[in-house]
Design an enzyme around this catalytic site. Sequence first.
Site, mmCIF file in Angstrom:
data_model
loop_
_atom_site.group_PDB
_atom_site.id
_atom_site.type_symbol
_atom_site.label_atom_id
_atom_site.label_comp_id
_atom_site.label_asym_id
_atom_site.label_seq_id
_atom_site.Cartn_x
_atom_site.Cartn_y
_atom_site.Cartn_z
ATOM 1 N N HIS A 224 -36.715 -91.845 -76.717
ATOM 2 C CA HIS A 224 -36.126 -90.752 -75.936
ATOM 3 C C HIS A 224 -36.079 -91.160 -74.449
ATOM 4 O O HIS A 224 -36.733 -90.540 -73.597
ATOM 5 C CB HIS A 224 -36.949 -89.468 -76.134
ATOM 6 N N GLY A 231 -29.676 -87.378 -77.707
ATOM 7 C CA GLY A 231 -29.005 -87.235 -79.008
ATOM 8 C C GLY A 231 -27.577 -87.737 -78.931
ATOM 9 O O GLY A 231 -27.139 -88.555 -79.745
ATOM 10 N N ILE A 233 -26.127 -89.657 -76.608
ATOM 11 C CA ILE A 233 -26.035 -91.092 -76.278
ATOM 12 C C ILE A 233 -26.349 -91.913 -77.535
ATOM 13 O O ILE A 233 -25.662 -92.891 -77.843
ATOM 14 C CB ILE A 233 -27.027 -91.482 -75.147
ATOM 15 N N ARG A 235 -25.893 -91.134 -80.633
ATOM 16 C CA ARG A 235 -24.792 -91.104 -81.612
ATOM 17 C C ARG A 235 -23.587 -91.905 -81.111
ATOM 18 O O ARG A 235 -22.866 -92.520 -81.906
ATOM 19 C CB ARG A 235 -24.426 -89.646 -81.937
ATOM 20 N N TYR A 260 -29.641 -84.144 -90.944
ATOM 21 C CA TYR A 260 -29.795 -85.212 -89.941
ATOM 22 C C TYR A 260 -31.175 -85.103 -89.283
ATOM 23 O O TYR A 260 -31.910 -86.092 -89.173
ATOM 24 C CB TYR A 260 -28.658 -85.064 -88.929
HETATM 25 N N1 LIG Z 1 -38.139 -85.704 -85.426
HETATM 26 C C1 LIG Z 1 -37.309 -86.448 -84.700
HETATM 27 N N2 LIG Z 1 -37.561 -87.761 -84.536
HETATM 28 C C2 LIG Z 1 -36.747 -88.528 -83.795
HETATM 29 N N3 LIG Z 1 -35.627 -88.071 -83.184
HETATM 30 C C3 LIG Z 1 -35.328 -86.783 -83.309
HETATM 31 C C4 LIG Z 1 -36.132 -85.905 -84.066
HETATM 32 N N4 LIG Z 1 -35.579 -84.674 -84.023
HETATM 33 C C5 LIG Z 1 -34.465 -84.784 -83.262
HETATM 34 N N5 LIG Z 1 -34.298 -86.048 -82.833
HETATM 35 C C6 LIG Z 1 -33.206 -86.574 -81.987
HETATM 36 O O1 LIG Z 1 -33.298 -85.987 -80.712
HETATM 37 C C7 LIG Z 1 -32.050 -85.397 -80.345
HETATM 38 C C8 LIG Z 1 -32.241 -84.167 -79.518
HETATM 39 O O2 LIG Z 1 -33.130 -84.409 -78.560
HETATM 40 P P1 LIG Z 1 -33.424 -83.272 -77.476
HETATM 41 O O3 LIG Z 1 -33.475 -81.938 -78.125
HETATM 42 O O4 LIG Z 1 -34.565 -83.715 -76.658
HETATM 43 O O5 LIG Z 1 -32.101 -83.289 -76.730
HETATM 44 P P2 LIG Z 1 -31.631 -84.223 -75.563
HETATM 45 O O6 LIG Z 1 -32.529 -85.322 -75.302
HETATM 46 O O7 LIG Z 1 -31.377 -83.272 -74.493
HETATM 47 O O8 LIG Z 1 -30.263 -84.852 -76.105
HETATM 48 P P3 LIG Z 1 -28.918 -84.188 -76.058
HETATM 49 O O9 LIG Z 1 -28.754 -83.197 -74.983
HETATM 50 O O10 LIG Z 1 -27.807 -85.027 -76.446
HETATM 51 O O11 LIG Z 1 -29.394 -83.904 -77.029
HETATM 52 C C9 LIG Z 1 -31.382 -85.078 -81.637
HETATM 53 O O12 LIG Z 1 -29.978 -84.982 -81.531
HETATM 54 C C10 LIG Z 1 -31.812 -86.234 -82.502
HETATM 55 O O13 LIG Z 1 -30.980 -87.352 -82.290
#
Ligand SMILES: Nc1ncnc2c1ncn2[C@@H]1O[C@H](COP(=O)(O)OP(=O)(O)OP(=O)(O)O)[C@@H](O)[C@H]1O
Length: 298
Positions: A224, A231, A233, A235, A260
Amino acid sequence: MIYIDVTEAANKWNISERSVRNYCNAGRIPGAVIQNGSWAIPSNAEKPARKQRAGKLPTDLLSRLKIEKDAGITGGIYHKIQIELTYNSNHIEGSRLTHDETRYIYETNTIGVEKDTINVDDIVETVNHFRCIDLAIEQANYALSESFIKQLHLVLKSGTSDSRKPWFAVGDYKRLANEVGGLETVSPENVPNSMKELIKTYNKDKIKSINDIIEFHYQFEKIHPFQDGNGRIGRLIMFKECLRNGITPFIIEDDIKEYYYRGLKEWNNEKGYLTDTILSCQDRFKKYMDYYGLKYND
Ligand SMILES: Nc1ncnc2c1ncn2[C@@H]1O[C@H](COP(=O)(O)OP(=O)(O)OP(=O)(O)O)[C@@H](O)[C@H]1O
């Protein structure tokens, strides 16, 4: 990496500075980044090829996407991917824009007001996501690099309210700790090393399988690396890497989001959940490819 500025690139390629800036803005110069408000171009970057006119269209996806993109062809697979990938990827992350609104923004650069409140960030990030897809197509044939991944983040988050927060790094790794799905992620100070290691391992073998791409995705999401946008990035990287390796790409549609998420959560116990989910998304994508007369090998 040694960079040159716009003037130097213009002289080197014998084109105007404006053309160099246009190429940079269109994501047609791999590795070009904005530094201190102006474009910095890798000194070994090649002059982008001139746009091709639409003639007989090729049947491999990447060539078709490049031609449709450069020629501005509407109604083809490029147009379809822009809308479907952007709508679904943003929707998974909580954007409230509808499919139709996403399409209007893409097709007309306008938005009809169908509801009381529209989040400006949803619109900005939708437009930015269209450009991220262009970057993924333009840079599909280059090995995956940190600079490309950061460039995706820069484009995705530019102009958003997040980008105005002092602690939010646009186009760079996170400054504050975050978690995903209630689980710890890599701490900000360890992200640069973890990312270097991940990319080095991933790039060891030249030819990638769909399993390598999914494994990378899981590891990326576990790190992360960014404050937000991980998420989308992640994809986009899978989309680029499928194009690079001649693998049918896939769009994780909103209706299978739960599978997913479960697949990511259970990855270390059972890889089949995420793999099967992605393979079924690939099957959906193959239907688009059939419709547009494109060939696939998997
Ligand atoms: N248990 C998990 N283990 C690993 N990755 C996960 C898990 N659950 C969700 N994710 C990933 O994390 C992403 C979402 O992360 P988060 O909610 O922190 O949002 P983000 O970092 O703000 O990303 P964006 O705004 O694109 O999502 C999901 O789309 C998925 O790819």
